[in-house]
Design a protein around this motif. Sequence first.
Motif, PDB file in Angstrom:
ATOM      1  N   UNK A 170       0.840  -1.201   0.000  1.00 57.54           N
ATOM      2  CA  UNK A 170       0.000   0.000   0.000  1.00 57.54           C
ATOM      3  C   UNK A 170       0.876   1.253   0.000  1.00 57.54           C
ATOM      4  N   UNK A 171       0.719   2.050  -1.055  1.00 61.89           N
ATOM      5  CA  UNK A 171       1.397   3.343  -1.129  1.00 61.89           C
ATOM      6  C   UNK A 171       0.436   4.369  -0.513  1.00 61.89           C
ATOM      7  N   UNK A 197      -2.184  -8.869   7.965  1.00 61.11           N
ATOM      8  CA  UNK A 197      -0.948  -8.965   7.192  1.00 61.11           C
ATOM      9  C   UNK A 197      -1.013 -10.171   6.262  1.00 61.11           C
ATOM     10  N   UNK A 198      -0.097 -10.326   5.303  1.00 61.36           N
ATOM     11  CA  UNK A 198       1.074  -9.506   5.029  1.00 61.36           C
ATOM     12  C   UNK A 198       0.801  -8.275   4.150  1.00 61.36           C
ATOM     13  N   UNK A 199       1.136  -7.135   4.769  1.00 58.14           N
ATOM     14  CA  UNK A 199       1.049  -5.845   4.074  1.00 58.14           C
ATOM     15  C   UNK A 199       2.470  -5.260   4.022  1.00 58.14           C
ATOM     16  N   UNK A 200       2.835  -4.691   2.874  1.00 56.55           N
ATOM     17  CA  UNK A 200       4.067  -3.912   2.772  1.00 56.55           C
ATOM     18  C   UNK A 200       3.662  -2.440   2.792  1.00 56.55           C
ATOM     19  N   UNK A 201       4.217  -1.677   3.725  1.00 62.36           N
ATOM     20  CA  UNK A 201       3.953  -0.234   3.783  1.00 62.36           C
ATOM     21  C   UNK A 201       4.895   0.460   2.809  1.00 62.36           C
ATOM     22  N   UNK A 202       4.370   1.428   2.073  1.00 59.52           N
ATOM     23  CA  UNK A 202       5.197   2.095   1.060  1.00 59.52           C
ATOM     24  C   UNK A 202       4.946   3.597   1.028  1.00 59.52           C
TER      25      UNK A 202
END
Length: 313
Positions: A170-171, A197-202
Motif C-alpha cells: 500500500x502506497x 498482514x502480510x502488508x508492505x507499507x510504502x
Amino acid sequence: MKFESFVANPLMQAPLAGYTDAGFRYLCCKYGCGLVVTEMVSAMSLKQKNRVAFDLLKGRMPKNSVSKVAVQLFGHDPEVFAEVVRYDEIQKFDVIDINMGCPVHKVVKNGDGSALMLDLPLASKVISQTVKHSKKPVTVKFRKGFTENNVNAPEFAKMCFESGASAVTVHGRTREQMYTGQADMETVRSVVEAAGNPVYANGDIKSKEDADRVKQYTGAFGIAIGRGAVGKPYIYADILGVPFEKNLYDDICTHYDVLLEFLPEKVVACEMKKHLAVYLKGLRGVKNVMNEIFTRNSADDQLRLVKDFLKNV
Ligand SMILES: Cc1cc2nc3c(=O)[nH]c(=O)nc-3n(C[C@H](O)[C@H](O)[C@H](O)COP(=O)(O)O)c2cc1C
C-alpha cells in the motif's frame, strides 16, 4: 507456505519504471533485499508479443541469492492476465505482482493501474484469474485511494486477500496526489487493522530509521522502498544490519554488466546516464563529469569517465 516465511526478510524494492531494471535489481539482491520487482510490464503487450515488453523480463540474480523476484504486470482484462501468466517467461519469476496503483493519465484512461481502485469487482476478477492460472504467489500493489474523498485502501486490501492475493503493498498517497505531499501511514495502519498482514507499507521510506518507525507505527509485515533505494541499493544491508563494503565503482560496473548481457550497448549507455546521475549525486564536480558522460554513447567511455572521476573525489 505463508508468504511471511516464503520471503527471506520483509524488505521489498518497490517497482520504479525506468529504474528497477535487471542491473538495479541484481544490486538490491546483492545487498539482501527480500523481494525485488521488475518495472511494470503491460499484460496486453505481452499478449501481443511486443519485444520491448519481453526485454523487461530479462535479467539474472547473484549466485546463492536468497532474494525472491517478482514480475509486475499492469492491465485490466482478466482473460489477458489468465493467458499471459501461464507464459514460461512469467512463471520463471517467484511472485506475480499486479499494479493497481499507477496514477499516470495514459495508464488510468485505459482502465489500468489505479483506475482499478474504482472498480472492485473487476479488480477482484483480475486477481482471481491470475491466481487461478499461476503456480506462483500473487501480490497486489495499490494506493490509499483514488481521491481524498474516496479512500478505500482497507476495503480494497480485504478484496485482494479474498480474491486470493498472498500479500499487498500500500502506497500511502491517493491517485490524485500522484507523488506530492507526504505518504499517509495512518491509512496503511488501518489497512493492517482491517485486512491483516502480510502488508508492505510504502511511501517516503529513505533510511533505517524511517523503516523502523513505519513498521512500528503501521504494524505492517514489511516495507517497500522505491526512490529511497535508487543510487544506494546498499540501503537494504543497512536496514538489515548486515555489514557491507560500499564500492560504488564495482556496483556501477555490475549494473552495466548485467544489462549488457541482453541489451545492445547503445541502449545500455543511454539507460545508464540516468542511473549514473543518481549514483554520483552529491559528489564534488559531478555536474562536469555528467555533462561529459551525457555526450558518450559507449559503455567503456562512460565507465572510464566514472573511474577517473571517482579516483579524485
Ligand atoms: C519514476 C517512478 C516510477 C514508478 N514506477 C512504478 C511501477 O512501475 N509500478 C508501480 O507499482 N509503482 C511505480 N512507482 C511507484 C513506486 O513504486 C512507489 O509506490 C512510490 O514511488 C512511493 O514510494 P517511495 O516514496 O519509496 O518512492 C513509480 C514511482 C516513480 C517515482
